[in-house]
Design a protein around this motif. Structure first.
Motif, PDB file in Angstrom:
ATOM      1  N   GLY A  28       0.799  -1.218   0.000  1.00  0.00           N
ATOM      2  CA  GLY A  28       0.000   0.000   0.000  1.00  0.00           C
ATOM      3  C   GLY A  28       0.833   1.269   0.000  1.00  0.00           C
ATOM      4  N   GLY A  29       2.006   1.207   0.619  1.00  0.00           N
ATOM      5  CA  GLY A  29       2.872   2.378   0.661  1.00  0.00           C
ATOM      6  C   GLY A  29       3.302   2.831  -0.713  1.00  0.00           C
ATOM      7  N   ILE A  30       3.367   1.887  -1.658  1.00  0.00           N
ATOM      8  CA  ILE A  30       3.712   2.230  -3.041  1.00  0.00           C
ATOM      9  C   ILE A  30       2.453   2.506  -3.850  1.00  0.00           C
ATOM     10  CG2 ILE A  30       4.785   1.407  -5.172  1.00  0.00           C
ATOM     11  CD1 ILE A  30       6.591  -0.344  -3.465  1.00  0.00           C
ATOM     12  N   MET A  31       1.469   1.633  -3.739  1.00  0.00           N
ATOM     13  CA  MET A  31       0.278   1.728  -4.587  1.00  0.00           C
ATOM     14  C   MET A  31      -0.538   2.993  -4.350  1.00  0.00           C
ATOM     15  SD  MET A  31      -1.275  -2.132  -5.004  1.00  0.00           S
ATOM     16  CE  MET A  31      -1.012  -2.734  -3.340  1.00  0.00           C
ATOM     17  N   ALA A 121       9.326   4.450   7.199  1.00  0.00           N
ATOM     18  CA  ALA A 121      10.632   4.672   6.583  1.00  0.00           C
ATOM     19  C   ALA A 121      11.720   4.833   7.641  1.00  0.00           C
ATOM     20  CB  ALA A 121      10.578   5.917   5.695  1.00  0.00           C
ATOM     21  N   LEU A 122      11.399   5.556   8.703  1.00  0.00           N
ATOM     22  CA  LEU A 122      12.365   5.753   9.786  1.00  0.00           C
ATOM     23  C   LEU A 122      12.729   4.422  10.431  1.00  0.00           C
ATOM     24  CD1 LEU A 122      13.991   7.646  11.603  1.00  0.00           C
ATOM     25  CD2 LEU A 122      11.959   7.875  13.055  1.00  0.00           C
ATOM     26  N   GLN A 123      11.720   3.572  10.643  1.00  0.00           N
ATOM     27  CA  GLN A 123      11.976   2.263  11.242  1.00  0.00           C
ATOM     28  C   GLN A 123      12.888   1.426  10.348  1.00  0.00           C
ATOM     29  OE1 GLN A 123      10.852   1.182  14.391  1.00  0.00           O
ATOM     30  NE2 GLN A 123      10.434   3.369  14.496  1.00  0.00           N
ATOM     31  N   MET A 124      12.711   1.549   9.028  1.00  0.00           N
ATOM     32  CA  MET A 124      13.549   0.801   8.102  1.00  0.00           C
ATOM     33  C   MET A 124      14.995   1.296   8.142  1.00  0.00           C
ATOM     34  SD  MET A 124      11.413  -0.033   4.649  1.00  0.00           S
ATOM     35  CE  MET A 124      10.192  -1.363   4.643  1.00  0.00           C
ATOM     36  N   VAL A 125      15.164   2.609   8.251  1.00  0.00           N
ATOM     37  CA  VAL A 125      16.503   3.191   8.240  1.00  0.00           C
ATOM     38  C   VAL A 125      17.284   2.804   9.491  1.00  0.00           C
ATOM     39  CG1 VAL A 125      17.809   5.349   8.346  1.00  0.00           C
ATOM     40  CG2 VAL A 125      15.920   5.107   6.730  1.00  0.00           C
ATOM     41  N   ILE A 126      16.637   2.926  10.660  1.00  0.00           N
ATOM     42  CA  ILE A 126      17.352   2.649  11.909  1.00  0.00           C
ATOM     43  C   ILE A 126      17.323   1.167  12.264  1.00  0.00           C
ATOM     44  CG2 ILE A 126      16.881   4.952  12.782  1.00  0.00           C
ATOM     45  CD1 ILE A 126      14.731   3.833  14.555  1.00  0.00           C
ATOM     46  N   PRO A 242      21.924  -6.931  -0.858  1.00  0.00           N
ATOM     47  CA  PRO A 242      22.196  -6.341   0.467  1.00  0.00           C
ATOM     48  C   PRO A 242      20.953  -5.643   1.025  1.00  0.00           C
ATOM     49  CG  PRO A 242      23.149  -4.980  -1.269  1.00  0.00           C
ATOM     50  CD  PRO A 242      22.630  -6.220  -1.938  1.00  0.00           C
ATOM     51  N   ILE A 243      20.202  -6.362   1.844  1.00  0.00           N
ATOM     52  CA  ILE A 243      18.928  -5.865   2.348  1.00  0.00           C
ATOM     53  C   ILE A 243      19.049  -4.553   3.131  1.00  0.00           C
ATOM     54  CG2 ILE A 243      16.958  -6.396   3.849  1.00  0.00           C
ATOM     55  CD1 ILE A 243      16.968  -7.836   1.175  1.00  0.00           C
ATOM     56  N   PRO A 244      20.072  -4.372   4.007  1.00  0.00           N
ATOM     57  CA  PRO A 244      20.162  -3.100   4.735  1.00  0.00           C
ATOM     58  C   PRO A 244      20.194  -1.885   3.809  1.00  0.00           C
ATOM     59  CG  PRO A 244      21.615  -4.717   5.729  1.00  0.00           C
ATOM     60  CD  PRO A 244      21.100  -5.331   4.472  1.00  0.00           C
ATOM     61  N   LEU A 245      20.975  -1.973   2.722  1.00  0.00           N
ATOM     62  CA  LEU A 245      21.025  -0.875   1.762  1.00  0.00           C
ATOM     63  C   LEU A 245      19.686  -0.722   1.047  1.00  0.00           C
ATOM     64  CD1 LEU A 245      22.483   1.287   0.116  1.00  0.00           C
ATOM     65  CD2 LEU A 245      23.287  -0.539  -1.418  1.00  0.00           C
ATOM     66  N   LEU A 246      19.079  -1.844   0.660  1.00  0.00           N
ATOM     67  CA  LEU A 246      17.789  -1.796  -0.026  1.00  0.00           C
ATOM     68  C   LEU A 246      16.714  -1.161   0.853  1.00  0.00           C
ATOM     69  CD1 LEU A 246      17.720  -5.264  -1.817  1.00  0.00           C
ATOM     70  CD2 LEU A 246      17.810  -3.024  -2.896  1.00  0.00           C
ATOM     71  N   LYS A 247      16.757  -1.473   2.155  1.00  0.00           N
ATOM     72  CA  LYS A 247      15.772  -0.895   3.067  1.00  0.00           C
ATOM     73  C   LYS A 247      15.896   0.620   3.121  1.00  0.00           C
ATOM     74  CE  LYS A 247      14.635  -4.648   6.247  1.00  0.00           C
ATOM     75  NZ  LYS A 247      14.613  -5.078   7.668  1.00  0.00           N
ATOM     76  N   LYS A 248      17.121   1.112   3.115  1.00  0.00           N
ATOM     77  CA  LYS A 248      17.328   2.562   3.155  1.00  0.00           C
ATOM     78  C   LYS A 248      16.832   3.217   1.869  1.00  0.00           C
ATOM     79  CE  LYS A 248      21.265   2.613   6.361  1.00  0.00           C
ATOM     80  NZ  LYS A 248      21.125   1.224   6.814  1.00  0.00           N
ATOM     81  N   LEU A 249      17.106   2.568   0.733  1.00  0.00           N
ATOM     82  CA  LEU A 249      16.626   3.092  -0.542  1.00  0.00           C
ATOM     83  C   LEU A 249      15.101   3.044  -0.611  1.00  0.00           C
ATOM     84  CD1 LEU A 249      19.235   1.473  -2.968  1.00  0.00           C
ATOM     85  CD2 LEU A 249      19.145   3.848  -2.182  1.00  0.00           C
ATOM     86  N   PHE A 250      14.537   1.955  -0.100  1.00  0.00           N
ATOM     87  CA  PHE A 250      13.083   1.824  -0.103  1.00  0.00           C
ATOM     88  C   PHE A 250      12.441   2.866   0.806  1.00  0.00           C
ATOM     89  CE2 PHE A 250       9.144  -0.384   1.433  1.00  0.00           C
ATOM     90  CZ  PHE A 250       8.476  -0.324   0.229  1.00  0.00           C
ATOM     91  N   ALA A 251      13.095   3.168   1.924  1.00  0.00           N
ATOM     92  CA  ALA A 251      12.593   4.194   2.838  1.00  0.00           C
ATOM     93  C   ALA A 251      12.548   5.554   2.133  1.00  0.00           C
ATOM     94  CB  ALA A 251      13.474   4.270   4.082  1.00  0.00           C
ATOM     95  N   LEU A 252      13.594   5.860   1.377  1.00  0.00           N
ATOM     96  CA  LEU A 252      13.617   7.112   0.616  1.00  0.00           C
ATOM     97  C   LEU A 252      12.494   7.133  -0.424  1.00  0.00           C
ATOM     98  CD1 LEU A 252      17.461   7.575   0.053  1.00  0.00           C
ATOM     99  CD2 LEU A 252      15.986   8.847   1.629  1.00  0.00           C
ATOM    100  N   LEU A 253      12.249   5.973  -1.040  1.00  0.00           N
ATOM    101  CA  LEU A 253      11.160   5.877  -2.022  1.00  0.00           C
ATOM    102  C   LEU A 253       9.810   6.150  -1.364  1.00  0.00           C
ATOM    103  CD1 LEU A 253      10.041   5.094  -4.822  1.00  0.00           C
ATOM    104  CD2 LEU A 253      10.006   2.713  -4.043  1.00  0.00           C
TER     105      LEU A 253
END
Length: 268
Positions: A28-31, A121-126, A242-253
């Motif tokens: 839902g966050g994307i759609m 997004a914050l939860q994903m980053v930290i 690399p999931i940690p990096l992907l999570k940060k990119l996804f948070a920005l998205l």
């Protein structure tokens, strides 16, 4: 219907499925932000574009939730007694949440959605995980938790994993089982939410063709048909990238899409 619009729905479903497989989310966050933008471009009723986006997203999550539930069940990663106990609260909360969402105008809904996605997004980053401190509560406790999860899920059109997984981990449930149980909980959330939005939009006038309640079915069918097949691809990628990096990119998205939705809603 415009074939270009259909292509956008298919592309959105494909992308959503990949991210759903990667991060175990409903999508839902994307759609919702993208659908809101597309519906505005199609000159759908401005006062209902966000309600339609939420409803359509919720309905599109159903097939993905079924596929995810089956996969986790095969791995014995679902605590079915907990699902049965939390389901009544989930059903009630999600259904009630659709009435609240339908009562609110697009502006406060957009603000709440964006704030919640910023939190996600914050939860994903930290990458903060709750410290397990207790056991699963009884029927009343699980139903109450389910009601709260359901209400928020209806307001932001998520499968509930963002809230259910941390709650289960807090109750000393291992992460793989928490994710699997959350996937099972996501199905009643999606079903109840979709039905609630259909009922709330039933007597609304001026809605476009192929709409049942607030659910725009061409988008549901197109997105679900793609996400059902791309979600397994996302799950495979989760073991290679690399999931940690992907999570940060996804948070920005997520933040970018939420900001775009605010611009779309308040700019019209």
């Amino acid at each position: 219907m415009d074939f270009l619009l259909l292509f956008y729905f298919l592309l959105l479903g494909a992308i959503t499925g990949i991210f759903a497989g990667l991060f175990g989310i409903g999508g839902g966050g994307i759609m919702v932000p993208v659908l809101t933008f597309l519906f505005v471009q199609q000159q759908f009723p401005t006062e209902h574009v966000l309600h339609m986006a939420l409803a359509t997203s919720m309905a599109a999550i159903v097939p993905t939730a079924i596929a995810s539930l089956r996969a986790h069940h095969k791995h014995n990663a679902v605590i079915w007694p907990a699902v049965i106990k939390i389901a009544p609260g989930i059903l009630f909360g999600t259904f009630a949440g659709t009435f609240l969402a339908s009562y609110l105008s697009a502006e406060p809904l957009a603000i709440f959605f964006s704030c919640f996605m910023a939190f996600v997004a914050l939860q994903m980053v930290i990458n903060r995980k709750p410290k397990p401190t207790q056991q699963l509560p009884g029927v009343i406790g699980l139903s109450s938790a389910g009601a709260g999860i359901g209400i928020i899920s209806a307001l932001v059109a998520i499968g509930g994993g963002t809230l259910t997984v941390p709650f289960l981990v807090w109750c000393n449930i291992g992460l793989p089982v928490a994710i699997g149980t959350s996937a099972a909980v996501g199905l009643p959330i999606a079903l109840s939410g979709a039905v609630g939005y259909i009922i709330n939009g039933w007597n609304q006038t001026g809605l476009p063709a192929y709409t049942l309640g607030f659910v725009f079915w061409p988008a549901v069918i197109a997105m679900a048909s793609m996400s059902f097949f791309t979600a397994p691809l996302g799950a495979k990628l989760a073991h290679r990238l690399p999931i940690p990096l992907l999570k940060k990119l996804f948070a920005l998205l997520l933040i970018g899409l939420s900001m775009q939705m605010l611009i779309t809603v308040f700019g019209n």
